[in-house]
Structure formats: structure tokens, C-alpha cells
Design an enzyme around this catalytic site. Structure first.
Site, PDB file in Angstrom:
ATOM      1  N   LYS A 102       0.896  -1.105   0.115  1.00  0.00           N
ATOM      2  CA  LYS A 102      -0.309  -0.038   0.173  1.00  0.00           C
ATOM      3  C   LYS A 102       0.923   1.195  -0.023  1.00  0.00           C
ATOM      4  O   LYS A 102       1.987   1.266   0.571  1.00  0.00           O
ATOM      5  CB  LYS A 102      -0.946  -0.054   1.206  1.00  0.00           C
ATOM      6  CG  LYS A 102      -2.065   0.707   1.107  1.00  0.00           C
ATOM      7  CD  LYS A 102      -3.172   0.031   0.440  1.00  0.00           C
ATOM      8  CE  LYS A 102      -4.627   0.733   0.175  1.00  0.00           C
ATOM      9  NZ  LYS A 102      -5.603  -0.217  -0.172  1.00  0.00           N
ATOM     10  N   THR A 186     -15.160  -3.400  -6.897  1.00  0.00           N
ATOM     11  CA  THR A 186     -15.146  -3.424  -5.398  1.00  0.00           C
ATOM     12  C   THR A 186     -16.533  -3.409  -5.087  1.00  0.00           C
ATOM     13  O   THR A 186     -17.096  -4.274  -4.256  1.00  0.00           O
ATOM     14  CB  THR A 186     -14.174  -2.240  -4.806  1.00  0.00           C
ATOM     15  OG1 THR A 186     -13.069  -2.342  -5.390  1.00  0.00           O
ATOM     16  CG2 THR A 186     -14.150  -2.595  -3.248  1.00  0.00           C
ATOM     17  N   SER A 345      -8.238  -6.265 -10.433  1.00  0.00           N
ATOM     18  CA  SER A 345      -7.129  -5.730 -10.837  1.00  0.00           C
ATOM     19  C   SER A 345      -5.942  -6.929 -11.210  1.00  0.00           C
ATOM     20  O   SER A 345      -4.953  -6.550 -12.053  1.00  0.00           O
ATOM     21  CB  SER A 345      -6.358  -4.950  -9.458  1.00  0.00           C
ATOM     22  OG  SER A 345      -6.899  -3.607  -9.449  1.00  0.00           O
TER      23      SER A 345
HETATM   24  P1  NAD Z   1     -13.684   7.287  -2.258  1.00  0.00           P
HETATM   25  O1  NAD Z   1     -12.585   8.576  -2.054  1.00  0.00           O
HETATM   26  O2  NAD Z   1     -13.855   7.331  -3.798  1.00  0.00           O
HETATM   27  O3  NAD Z   1     -15.054   7.541  -1.576  1.00  0.00           O
HETATM   28  C1  NAD Z   1     -15.136   7.668  -0.253  1.00  0.00           C
HETATM   29  C2  NAD Z   1     -16.466   8.071   0.144  1.00  0.00           C
HETATM   30  O4  NAD Z   1     -16.390   8.296   1.572  1.00  0.00           O
HETATM   31  C3  NAD Z   1     -16.684   9.490  -0.173  1.00  0.00           C
HETATM   32  O5  NAD Z   1     -18.142   9.506  -0.670  1.00  0.00           O
HETATM   33  C4  NAD Z   1     -16.685  10.425   0.969  1.00  0.00           C
HETATM   34  O6  NAD Z   1     -17.595  11.557   0.753  1.00  0.00           O
HETATM   35  C5  NAD Z   1     -17.151   9.459   2.109  1.00  0.00           C
HETATM   36  N1  NAD Z   1     -16.989   9.519   3.215  1.00  0.00           N
HETATM   37  C6  NAD Z   1     -15.506   9.837   3.976  1.00  0.00           C
HETATM   38  N2  NAD Z   1     -15.627   9.946   5.123  1.00  0.00           N
HETATM   39  C7  NAD Z   1     -16.769   9.544   5.495  1.00  0.00           C
HETATM   40  C8  NAD Z   1     -17.487   9.587   6.638  1.00  0.00           C
HETATM   41  N3  NAD Z   1     -16.928   9.810   7.914  1.00  0.00           N
HETATM   42  N4  NAD Z   1     -18.935   9.333   6.862  1.00  0.00           N
HETATM   43  C9  NAD Z   1     -19.615   9.186   5.480  1.00  0.00           C
HETATM   44  N5  NAD Z   1     -18.895   9.210   4.483  1.00  0.00           N
HETATM   45  C10 NAD Z   1     -17.639   9.551   4.314  1.00  0.00           C
HETATM   46  O7  NAD Z   1     -12.957   6.012  -1.906  1.00  0.00           O
HETATM   47  P2  NAD Z   1     -13.295   4.493  -2.328  1.00  0.00           P
HETATM   48  O8  NAD Z   1     -12.209   4.178  -3.215  1.00  0.00           O
HETATM   49  O9  NAD Z   1     -14.589   4.553  -2.437  1.00  0.00           O
HETATM   50  O10 NAD Z   1     -12.681   3.734  -0.719  1.00  0.00           O
HETATM   51  C11 NAD Z   1     -13.684   3.581   0.143  1.00  0.00           C
HETATM   52  C12 NAD Z   1     -13.052   2.583   1.085  1.00  0.00           C
HETATM   53  O11 NAD Z   1     -12.790   1.413   0.636  1.00  0.00           O
HETATM   54  C13 NAD Z   1     -11.509   2.918   1.730  1.00  0.00           C
HETATM   55  O12 NAD Z   1     -11.564   2.321   2.925  1.00  0.00           O
HETATM   56  C14 NAD Z   1     -10.619   2.088   0.749  1.00  0.00           C
HETATM   57  O13 NAD Z   1      -9.518   1.711   1.141  1.00  0.00           O
HETATM   58  C15 NAD Z   1     -11.553   0.784   0.538  1.00  0.00           C
HETATM   59  N6  NAD Z   1     -11.295  -0.066  -0.930  1.00  0.00           N
HETATM   60  C16 NAD Z   1     -11.378   0.708  -1.936  1.00  0.00           C
HETATM   61  C17 NAD Z   1     -11.265  -0.063  -3.141  1.00  0.00           C
HETATM   62  C18 NAD Z   1     -11.272   0.528  -4.515  1.00  0.00           C
HETATM   63  O14 NAD Z   1     -11.424  -0.145  -5.556  1.00  0.00           O
HETATM   64  N7  NAD Z   1     -11.556   1.724  -4.530  1.00  0.00           N
HETATM   65  C19 NAD Z   1     -10.878  -1.393  -3.069  1.00  0.00           C
HETATM   66  C20 NAD Z   1     -11.029  -1.868  -1.837  1.00  0.00           C
HETATM   67  C21 NAD Z   1     -11.338  -1.198  -0.508  1.00  0.00           C
END
Ligand code: NAD
Length: 411
Positions: A102, A186, A345
Site C-alpha cells: 500500500k 469493489t 486488478s
Molecule cells: P472514495 O474517495 O471514492 O470515496 C469515499 C467516500 O466516503 C466519499 O463519498 C466520501 O465523501 C465518503 N466519506 C468519507 N468519510 C466519511 C464519513 N466519515 N462518513 C460518511 N462518508 C464519508 O474512496 P473509495 O475508493 O470508494 O474507498 C472507500 C473505502 O474502500 C476505503 O476504505 C478504501 O480503502 C476501501 N477500498 C477501496 C477499493 C477501491 O477499489 N476503490 C478497494 C478496496 C477497498
């Protein structure tokens, strides 16, 4: 407690119940390598700002390290090490030939211009270039990073190495060798995992309701694909607040609204509620898809969902897990539920290595099959050992890691 130590609590429970070789446990307890870099960027106003970034490779026992790059003001070395550790376990649970890695930069990207963001991305790439590569460590997007940022990284890395090696990074645009189906992958995996959980609990998805915390990449696709499956999504949220409609939200329309306005708040026909209220809704599935440490001992008691399906990494603390166990709530853990992204991926990497591309239907079919198999493996371990799904997932992961360690002569 330090987040990395907290993350290891369920793994330690797994190690105890499965009587894992303590030498294997000792190796898994620390990342193989963690790099800290300083990235100077000439800002638009002419000043130079130095950003701190990291890349951690937790394990390469099963293959090259694999994991995203996060841009966020709260990134820390501990967080990156924890996320890399989860990637090792996630890849092992999904049955992928990868270890875990990461990266991250301490930055609020919303405060940078596009030119500054590109300069920061290229500078970070230069600094981590010596330890990444198609057969070493394969980055991808995470919070606040996307296909555009992957494109800049690919361009910079290609200049540094003098060769075009698209498989060294995933989550790319389709025209750069990205895989069809990756954007939704995801969220799709979260939905497949939730449907499998409903199956073992004898719940008909057409009678089910869901609340989704976070409406970014993972949350929005989780919401949309729940709608496709006939699950009624009654609430979604983002950092600005949550919206609720007991009749169900059309998540595709919410997505269009977010693209126009920047937030879910104000979506026509919905009622604004707080994020705390969303987490406490009486729904079939609660899908935390925002970020880590959202379900804690302070709010776990209020959760009324039958299933918590973790789209985010680490949204539930160990003490919240204890509360959920007592309340009989099934938690489908992050290292199982959100493995769909890294699975596709992996498909992207395979397609890049072969320079031969699959249809979206093929990607989705292969992903669904792998997710269902991973769910079954974890569920069977939970039954066999009488543990919750999170501990069971770590048993599956530790089993996959320990045998190659032994055969390699590491233990
Ligand atoms: P992103 O930045 O696209 O979206 C995050 C979302 O969460 C946004 O809508 C933001 O406004 C919201 N948010 C942030 N803090 C918040 C809170 N306290 N309450 C409510 N909403 C809140 O990110 P993402 O890629 O969707 O990733 C989200 C999570 O999923 C992370 O933990 C990331 O590590 C995990 N993840 C992502 C992927 C991927 O393929 N993108 C894969 C596995 C895990």
C-alpha cells in the site's frame, strides 16, 4: 491503540485457534519493507512544498506486493503499513498470486490544482520507482486517486524505465490497458458477498433493505448494484451527511446528482439524516464503504442491521466486533467483502501480461465465481472452528501463507 496493532487482533485470534506455527506468525506480524519519501513540488504560487509519502510492502510470499495508493491528509506510516497487511490477507483470501502492499501521500488533494497534483504524482512515482514493478509491487487507486493519477504514474514510470510495462499498475483507463469491469468491481464484490451472506441467513434479497455509508467509488457501485439486485437501498451518505428514503433510493440517479452537485445531500425526495442515524437504521445490510474506524464501541450497540458487509478497509474496531458477535450480527469482513477490486486488478494484470483483453461479461463472470468461492471458504472455516467470519477469513489467509513459507524454507 496503534491501528496496526489493532488490525492484528483478529489475526492473533485466528493464529490461536488454528495453532499456527509461531515462526510464521512472527514473520506476518511485520511488513517486509516500508519506504518513506519526501516529494518536493513547485506550487502554482512559486513556493516549494515538500510532501511526505510512503510505500509499504507487507508480504511477497505469494507473489508481488499489490495495493493502492491513497491521497489523504490523515495518511500515516502506521496506516499504510496496516493497509498493506490487510492487502496480504485479502489477496490470500481471494486466492490471488499476490502479496500485499500500500502507498499513500499526506495531502488533501482538493487543495491542489491539477498541475500541482500531477507534479506531486510524478514526484512520488520517481521516489518509489526503485521498489515497484510488474513482478515486484503493483500499485492501484485507493481513496482520492483514480485512473487519471494511474495514467500519470504509468507515464512517469515508462520514462524512468524506458519501456512500456502497463502491468506494473492497475486501475488504469481502458485505453491505457485497464480492464473492463474494474471501476465497479469493489462494489460488485461487496454486493456478491452480501447476497451470499443473505443466502446463508435465508433472506430473500427482494425483501432486503440496505444502508451504505460513503458514496465514492465503492459505496456508489455497492448502492447501484444493490438496486440492480432488487435490494432496497434506503440510505446513503458522504462526508457532508446522509440521505434517507424508506421507499428506496435510485442509486443511479443519486450518482448523477453527485456528479452535478458534489454531494448526496439534497437529493430530491430524500430526507437528510446524520451519518450516526444511518449507521443505526433497521436494515438488512449495513455496508460501511467510507473509511476505517467507523463502527466502534461507542456506536456498535446502536447498529440494528442483520449483516454488516465491509466495503471499506477496517471500518469496524475489535470492540465493535465483540458487540456484533453478542448481538448475532454477521460481519462479512473487509478482507473478504472488498476483495472484488483487487480480483479485477489481478485480471487487468493478467490481460496486460498477455496483451489480450476480455469482455466485461467475462470479467464479471470470473469475478463473481472467485468471490463466491472465497465466501464459501471463509464461511466453512467459521463453521469448522466456531468463530466469526473475520477470524475465519484470517484462518484462510494464514493457511495460504504458512505453507509456501515452509516450502520456501522461511520457517
Ligand atoms: P472514495 O474517495 O471514492 O470515496 C469515499 C467516500 O466516503 C466519499 O463519498 C466520501 O465523501 C465518503 N466519506 C468519507 N468519510 C466519511 C464519513 N466519515 N462518513 C460518511 N462518508 C464519508 O474512496 P473509495 O475508493 O470508494 O474507498 C472507500 C473505502 O474502500 C476505503 O476504505 C478504501 O480503502 C476501501 N477500498 C477501496 C477499493 C477501491 O477499489 N476503490 C478497494 C478496496 C477497498
Amino acid at each position: 491503540m496503534n491501528i496496526f496493532e489493532m488490525a492484528k487482533i483478529p489475526m492473533n485470534k485466528a493464529i490461536e485457534v488454528m495453532h499456527l506455527d509461531p515462526n510464521a506468525a512472527a514473520i506476518i506480524a511485520s511488513p517486509e519493507r516500508t519506504l518513506e519519501v519526501s516529494v518536493p513540488v513547485k506550487m502554482d504560487d512559486g513556493t516549494v512544498k515538500v510532501f511526505t509519502g510512503y510505500r509499504s510492502q507487507h508480504s511477497t510470499v505469494l507473489g508481488p506486493a499489490k495495493g493502492g495508493i491513497r491521497y489523504h491528509q490523515n495518511v500515516s506510516m502506521d496506516e499504510v503499513k496496516t493497509l498493506a497487511f490487510w492487502m496480504t490477507c485479502k489477496c490470500a483470501v481471494a486466492g490471488l498470486p499476490y502479496g500485499g502492499g500500500k502507498g499513500g501521500i499526506i495531502v488533501d488533494p482538493a487543495k491542489l490544482s491539477k498541475r500541482e497534483l500531477e507534479a506531486l504524482t510524478r514526484g512520488y512515482t520517481d521516489k518509489i520507482a526503485p521498489i515497484i514493478g510488474e513482478k515486484r509491487d503493483i500499485p492501484a487507486p485507493d481513496m482520492n486517486t483514480n485512473a487519471q493519477i494511474m495514467g500519470w504514474i504509468l507515464d512517469e514510470y515508462s520514462k524512468l524505465t524506458g519501456q512500456y510495462e502497463p502491468g506494473f499498475i492497475t486501475g488504469k483507463a481502458i485505453c491505457m490497458g485497464g480492464s473492463l469491469g474494474r471501476t465497479a468491481a469493489t462494489g460488485r464484490g461487496v454486493v456478491v458477498a452480501a447476497l451470499e451472506a443473505m443466502k446463508v441467513k435465508n433472506i430473500d434479497p427482494h425483501t432486503a433493505t440496505a444502508a451504505v455509508q460513503g458514496f465514492g467509488n465503492v459505496g456508489s457501485w455497492t448502492g447501484k448494484l444493490f438496486c440492480d439486485e432488487g435490494v432496497k437501498v434506503v440510505a446513503v451518505s458522504d462526508v457532508y451527511g446522509a440521505i434517507y428514503n424508506p421507499e428506496g433510493l435510485d442509486c443511479y440517479a443519486v450518482g448523477d446528482f453527485v456528479a452535478e452537485t458534489g454531494s448526496v445531500v439534497g437529493f430530491p425526495g430524500s430526507q437528510k439524516i446524520s451519518n450516526a442515524e444511518l449507521l443505526a437504521l433497521d436494515v438488512t445490510v449495513l455496508a460501511p464503504c467510507a473509511m476505517e474506524l467507523q463502527l466502534t464501541k461507542d456506536n456498535a450497540d446502536a447498529v440494528r442491521a442483520k449483516i454488516v458487509c465491509e466495503g471499506a478497509n477496517g471500518p469496524t474496531t475489535p470492540d465493535a466486533d465483540e458487540v456484533f458477535d453478542k448481538k448475532g450480527i454477521m460481519v462479512v469482513p473487509d478482507i473478504l467483502a472488498n476483495g472484488g477490486g483487487v480480483t479485477v486488478s489481478y485480471f487487468e494484470w493478467v490481460q496486460n501480461l498477455y496483451r489480450y483483453f476480455w469482455s466485461e461479461e467475462e470479467v464479471i463472470e470470473k469475478q463473481n465465481a472467485m468471490m463466491r468461492k472465497a465466501f464459501k471458504n471463509v464461511y466453512n472455516k467459521a463453521e469448522e472452528f466456531g468463530v466469526n467470519m473475520r477470524v475465519a477469513a484470517y484462518i484462510v489467509a494464514m493457511n495460504s501463507l504458512a505453507e509456501p513459507m515452509r516450502i520456501r524454507g522461511m520457517i
